[in-house]
Write an enzyme that holds these catalytic residues in place. Structure first.
Site, mmCIF file in Angstrom:
data_model
loop_
_atom_site.group_PDB
_atom_site.id
_atom_site.type_symbol
_atom_site.label_atom_id
_atom_site.label_comp_id
_atom_site.label_asym_id
_atom_site.label_seq_id
_atom_site.Cartn_x
_atom_site.Cartn_y
_atom_site.Cartn_z
ATOM 1 N N ASP A 105 0.875 -1.201 -0.004
ATOM 2 C CA ASP A 105 0.075 -0.046 -0.080
ATOM 3 C C ASP A 105 0.997 1.343 0.053
ATOM 4 O O ASP A 105 0.662 2.266 -0.940
ATOM 5 C CB ASP A 105 -0.848 0.008 1.352
ATOM 6 C CG ASP A 105 -2.008 0.719 1.264
ATOM 7 O OD1 ASP A 105 -3.026 0.515 0.397
ATOM 8 O OD2 ASP A 105 -1.892 2.000 1.907
ATOM 9 N N ASP A 132 -3.938 -6.896 0.800
ATOM 10 C CA ASP A 132 -4.768 -5.840 1.012
ATOM 11 C C ASP A 132 -4.993 -5.005 -0.057
ATOM 12 O O ASP A 132 -5.496 -4.009 0.043
ATOM 13 C CB ASP A 132 -4.602 -5.034 2.467
ATOM 14 C CG ASP A 132 -3.189 -4.796 2.174
ATOM 15 O OD1 ASP A 132 -2.321 -4.816 1.480
ATOM 16 O OD2 ASP A 132 -2.788 -3.570 3.326
ATOM 17 N N ARG A 174 -1.791 -6.054 9.378
ATOM 18 C CA ARG A 174 -1.836 -4.636 9.497
ATOM 19 C C ARG A 174 -3.509 -4.414 9.972
ATOM 20 O O ARG A 174 -3.953 -4.903 10.896
ATOM 21 C CB ARG A 174 -1.373 -3.692 8.738
ATOM 22 C CG ARG A 174 -1.076 -2.331 8.861
ATOM 23 C CD ARG A 174 -0.540 -1.401 7.869
ATOM 24 N NE ARG A 174 0.797 -1.951 7.425
ATOM 25 C CZ ARG A 174 1.872 -1.439 8.216
ATOM 26 N NH1 ARG A 174 1.896 -0.485 9.084
ATOM 27 N NH2 ARG A 174 3.097 -1.832 7.843
HETATM 28 O O1 F6P Z 1 2.643 -5.038 6.109
HETATM 29 C C1 F6P Z 1 3.367 -6.049 6.256
HETATM 30 C C2 F6P Z 1 3.551 -6.274 7.861
HETATM 31 O O2 F6P Z 1 3.957 -7.379 8.355
HETATM 32 C C3 F6P Z 1 2.013 -6.053 8.581
HETATM 33 O O3 F6P Z 1 1.181 -7.199 8.237
HETATM 34 C C4 F6P Z 1 2.592 -5.646 9.926
HETATM 35 O O4 F6P Z 1 1.551 -4.966 10.541
HETATM 36 C C5 F6P Z 1 3.634 -4.709 9.428
HETATM 37 O O5 F6P Z 1 4.218 -5.233 8.288
HETATM 38 C C6 F6P Z 1 4.996 -4.701 10.427
HETATM 39 O O6 F6P Z 1 5.747 -3.836 10.301
HETATM 40 P P1 F6P Z 1 7.352 -3.867 10.651
HETATM 41 O O7 F6P Z 1 8.251 -4.900 10.185
HETATM 42 O O8 F6P Z 1 7.666 -2.523 10.049
HETATM 43 O O9 F6P Z 1 7.447 -3.765 12.161
#
Ligand code: F6P
Length: 325
Positions: A105, A132, A174
């Site tokens: 996104d 998504d 997310r």
């Molecule tokens: O967008 C992919 C994702 O793994 C989500 O499912 C999760 O909320 C987020 O990234 C976690 O982000 P980070 O790796 O920055 O903690």
């Protein structure tokens, strides 16, 4: 305009299958007699000019590997006009005519703004475990993440049953509940809590009690991290207050869902979409995301692919409720 040189980058959260996609972009580029370079660390690397020429051998033996050889980042600088200007200048200096951006996104939002500001050809490839994005049935990495989550749910089922316990398993996604819905249905979860639906704790407790009355000795509740009640730990606490006789445990799967070798499905998806992205640029079609809808390649404007345009699979949701008795 005829394109002679393309760049490829991965941005946002990594997803298994990104490497297979980089390989496909590089090799499809070479097949189409283009020069190809990789950009390290997503948009941040673009701003800093972190480019490297790539040939067919640069992407050998990566189709099966998780992560991304180009590394990934979430760039705050790219959200500023100044940052995007620098990035554009670096592309001009490198004589890059077009860009393939593999990500989710946030990646496409950035790509949409950038391509509009500088009239620069960009094609997006959906790479995120969250699934998504509208304009594709599946994103690269979703299938692998699902299987990782499912393997854990199956294992938790064994120990939950052995101890007659109630487990809350939190999965990623997310603000999307797709990993929860799919892994929950496949894992036979008693309840699945999604951001797309309002969670009612009293109703949840009622259903868990019904399950017990219906000879269920253990239960698994799959919780999407974006659920409106604030995650598995909080929900477990609230349930415990109302149902103290059910021994309860919480497992948060976390980033384990982002790693690992991509499944066959994700490798094929990544290969097809990588080739489609290059072909799209060669045919002067940009400002779009390439996706797969009903097994066919589909192009969707970047602005339409992003946030909240994708609907949850209502039929699967209905199935989950029918089967969880
Ligand atoms: O967008 C992919 C994702 O793994 C989500 O499912 C999760 O909320 C987020 O990234 C976690 O982000 P980070 O790796 O920055 O903690």
């Amino acid at each position: 305009m005829s394109i002679k040189k393309i760049a490829v980058l991965t941005s946002g959260g990594d997803a298994p299958g990104m490497n297979a996609c980089i390989r496909a972009v590089v090799r499809a580029g070479i097949y189409n007699e283009l020069e190809v370079c990789g950009v390290y660390r997503g948009y941040q690397g673009l701003i800093e000019g972190d480019f490297e020429a790539m040939d067919a051998r640069s992407v050998s033996k990566i189709i099966y590997r998780g992560g991304t050889i180009l590394k990934s980042a979430r760039s705050d600088d790219f959200m500023t006009k100044e940052g995007r200007k620098k990035a554009h200048q670096k592309l001009v200096n490198e004589k890059v005519d077009a860009l393939v951006a593999i990500g989710g996104d946030g990646t496409f939002k950035g790509a949409d703004v950038f391509s509009g500001e500088f009239n620069f050809p960009i094609v997006g490839v959906p790479g995120t475990i969250d699934n998504d994005l509208a304009g594709t049935d599946f994103t690269i990495g979703f299938n692998t993440a699902l299987n990782t989550a499912l393997e854990s749910i199956d294992k938790i089922r064994d120990t939950a049953a052995a101890h007659n316990r109630l487990f809350f398993v939190e999965v990623m996604g997310r603000d999307s509940g797709r990993i929860a819905l799919w892994s929950g249905v496949a894992g036979g979860a008693e309840e699945i809590l999604l951001p797309e639906e309002k969670t009612d704790i009293d109703e949840l407790v009622e259903k868990l009690k019904e399950g017990k009355a219906n000879r269920k000795s253990s239960s698994i509740v799959v919780v999407a991290e974006g659920d409106d009640m604030g995650g598995a730990l909080k929900i477990a606490e609230m349930v415990k207050e109302r149902m103290s006789d059910y021994e309860t445990r919480v497992t948060i799967l976390g980033h384990v869902q982002r790693g690992g070798n991509p499944t066959c499905y994700d490798r094929i998806l990544a290969s097809r979409l990588g080739v489609a992205a290059v072909e799209s640029l060669v045919n002067n079609k940009s400002g779009v995301m390439v996706g797969l809808v009903n097994s066919n390649i589909k192009h969707t404007p970047l602005s339409k692919a992003i946030k909240n345009n994708k609907l949850l699979n209502e039929e699967l949701l209905r199935v989950s409720k029918i089967l969880s008795i």
